[in-house]
Design an enzyme around this catalytic site. Structure first.
Site, PDB file in Angstrom:
ATOM      1  N   PHE A  75       0.865  -1.180   0.000  1.00  0.00           N
ATOM      2  CA  PHE A  75       0.000   0.000   0.000  1.00  0.00           C
ATOM      3  C   PHE A  75       0.897   1.224   0.000  1.00  0.00           C
ATOM      4  O   PHE A  75       1.586   1.509   0.986  1.00  0.00           O
ATOM      5  CB  PHE A  75      -0.938   0.051   1.202  1.00  0.00           C
ATOM      6  CG  PHE A  75      -1.826   1.273   1.168  1.00  0.00           C
ATOM      7  CD1 PHE A  75      -2.960   1.289   0.372  1.00  0.00           C
ATOM      8  CD2 PHE A  75      -1.493   2.414   1.869  1.00  0.00           C
ATOM      9  CE1 PHE A  75      -3.771   2.427   0.299  1.00  0.00           C
ATOM     10  CE2 PHE A  75      -2.291   3.557   1.801  1.00  0.00           C
ATOM     11  CZ  PHE A  75      -3.423   3.558   1.012  1.00  0.00           C
ATOM     12  N   ASP A  98       9.616   3.002   1.572  1.00  0.00           N
ATOM     13  CA  ASP A  98       8.415   3.763   1.927  1.00  0.00           C
ATOM     14  C   ASP A  98       8.230   3.644   3.439  1.00  0.00           C
ATOM     15  O   ASP A  98       7.669   2.675   3.946  1.00  0.00           O
ATOM     16  CB  ASP A  98       7.204   3.195   1.180  1.00  0.00           C
ATOM     17  CG  ASP A  98       5.920   3.936   1.498  1.00  0.00           C
ATOM     18  OD1 ASP A  98       5.883   4.666   2.515  1.00  0.00           O
ATOM     19  OD2 ASP A  98       4.929   3.763   0.767  1.00  0.00           O
ATOM     20  N   LYS A 147       3.045  11.379   6.778  1.00  0.00           N
ATOM     21  CA  LYS A 147       2.258  11.185   7.992  1.00  0.00           C
ATOM     22  C   LYS A 147       2.848  11.887   9.209  1.00  0.00           C
ATOM     23  O   LYS A 147       2.629  13.072   9.408  1.00  0.00           O
ATOM     24  CB  LYS A 147       2.017   9.700   8.232  1.00  0.00           C
ATOM     25  CG  LYS A 147       1.114   9.068   7.164  1.00  0.00           C
ATOM     26  CD  LYS A 147       0.557   7.740   7.589  1.00  0.00           C
ATOM     27  CE  LYS A 147      -0.264   7.106   6.459  1.00  0.00           C
ATOM     28  NZ  LYS A 147      -1.475   7.848   6.127  1.00  0.00           N
TER      29      LYS A 147
END
Length: 401
Positions: free
Chosen positions: A141, A226, A255
């Site tokens: 994801f 990531d 984030k």
């Protein structure tokens, strides 16, 4: 209708149904706790998918944002501003890298990493134009843009959005032999999550990430990590890759970099790799804006102390010990994760992940399900041990027949 019911009904009527949130309407939050419009308090055990690593309303971050709001919030990259150089310098130092390309959201940062890898492949590695390949892992994801869902194996995220962007090859996560076999002279990068969050907090086999580093270095291929969810303290280290002593060619961050205050993301790499860009070839109006840089600089300062990483490591050990004890009763099948991050597979006989999440909500704990019977636990790193234990006790109660 009650206030909660009215708010939910209005949202259902006037917003696209691209999410299926729990039936709670949050009005305020502080630290690891949130309060709804009816005044009920909930322990946040999700932390905005790691965007709120430092908790809700963190005073240092709020003060940094307020101070910057009084000065200047946006210049665009048409001009320099007085927070930009410090942000790039200090984030590069935190990562042990040389250069930063700031964006806003995680998906934008992943897109930037893809573009960087391709441009590096053509200009530096010498791959023929239009032939660059990037290897990714199944169950990944990385975001929801058209290009990113083109290499997703989640049909719910991918269906009905074609035609899809070519140039990606998918291999099983954790399988070094498959990764090695997939590499060709036209491979420019391997893009991986050190821990797959959305897939259920999947931790790869020991030695896998170090093996990826060896393979990519041997084949002159970029290793792109990531760390949007796994980075910035969540796993007990600044970066999840540190657990295997691995440094990638490129970090993708987001984030928690914005402290739960503003969206901030960045690609961090060497001058050789990010130096492939020339003015006008890539950009973002809001990327690296003064407000974002001010908040992110405070995040970097907080991470430099090491206290949040240590807290995640110590409380994470406790979390996984307690969750492990739950596997003996039959309700919990498997627990995975690292630091203050866990994927908990619930026996289907006890309910779906959604049903367990709703039962926990009724007891004042907020988590979120993924992939049917799995719930994710990822509280803010500022959570107290007492609050963490209380939240775990509510899970035990929900799973007790």
């Amino acid at each position: 209708m009650a206030t909660t019911d009215r708010a939910i009904a209005s949202a259902e009527a006037h917003s696209a149904h691209n999410y299926h949130p729990l039936p709670v309407v949050i009005a305020s939050a502080d630290g690891a706790w949130m309060t709804d419009v009816e005044g009920r308090r909930y322990l946040d055990m999700l932390a905005g998918y790691s965007a709120l690593n430092f908790g809700h309303g963190n005073r240092r971050l709020i003060d940094a944002a307020k101070a910057q709001l009084e000065r200047v919030t946006l210049t665009s990259r048409a001009f320099h501003h007085d927070r930009f150089a410090d942000f790039c310098t200090q984030l590069a130092e935190l990562c042990g890298m040389e250069m930063v390309l700031p964006m806003n959201t995680g998906a934008e940062a992943v897109e930037t990493a893809v573009k960087t890898a391709r441009k590096w492949g053509y200009r530096t590695k010498g791959v023929p134009d239009g032939t660059a390949k990037i290897i990714v892992a199944a169950d990944n994801f990385h975001g929801r843009t058209t290009t990113i869902i083109s290499f997703s194996t989640d049909e719910e995220a991918r269906a009905d959005y074609g035609p899809y962007t070519p140039g990606f090859e998918i291999v099983p996560y954790g399988d070094l032999a498959a990764l090695d076999a997939a590499m060709t002279d036209n491979t420019v990068a391997v893009l991986l999550e050190p821990i797959q969050g959305e897939a259920g907090v999947l931790v790869p086999p020991p030695g896998y990430l170090a093996g990826v580093r060896e393979l990519t270095r041997a084949r002159n291929v970029l290793f792109i990590a990531d760390e949007i969810q796994s980075g910035l303290g969540r796993t007990g280290k600044t970066f999840a890759l540190e657990h295997e002593g691995v440094v990638p060619d490129m970090y993708v961050l987001g984030k928690a970099l914005g402290g739960g205050v503003v969206p901030v993301s960045a690609v961090v790499s060497s001058a050789e790799i990010l130096g492939v860009f020339r003015p006008g070839e890539h950009g973002s109006t809001f990327g690296g804006n003064p407000l974002a840089c001010a908040v992110a600089l405070e995040v970097i300062a907080m991470l430099r102390t090491g206290e949040y990483q240590q807290r995640a490591a110590e409380l994470g050990d406790h979390l996984h010990h307690e969750l492990g004890l739950m596997t003996t009763g039959g309700a919990v099948e498997t627990v995975r994760g690292r630091g203050l991050w866990a994927g908990v597979d619930i026996s289907p006989s006890y309910g779906t992940g959604r049903e367990i999440s709703e039962k926990l909500m009724d007891r004042g704990v907020l988590v979120k399900d993924t992939h049917g019977s799995t719930i994710r636990i990822a509280p803010p790193l500022v959570i107290s041990k007492e609050d963490l234990d209380w939240g775990l006790e509510q899970l035990r109660a929900v799973l007790t027949r």
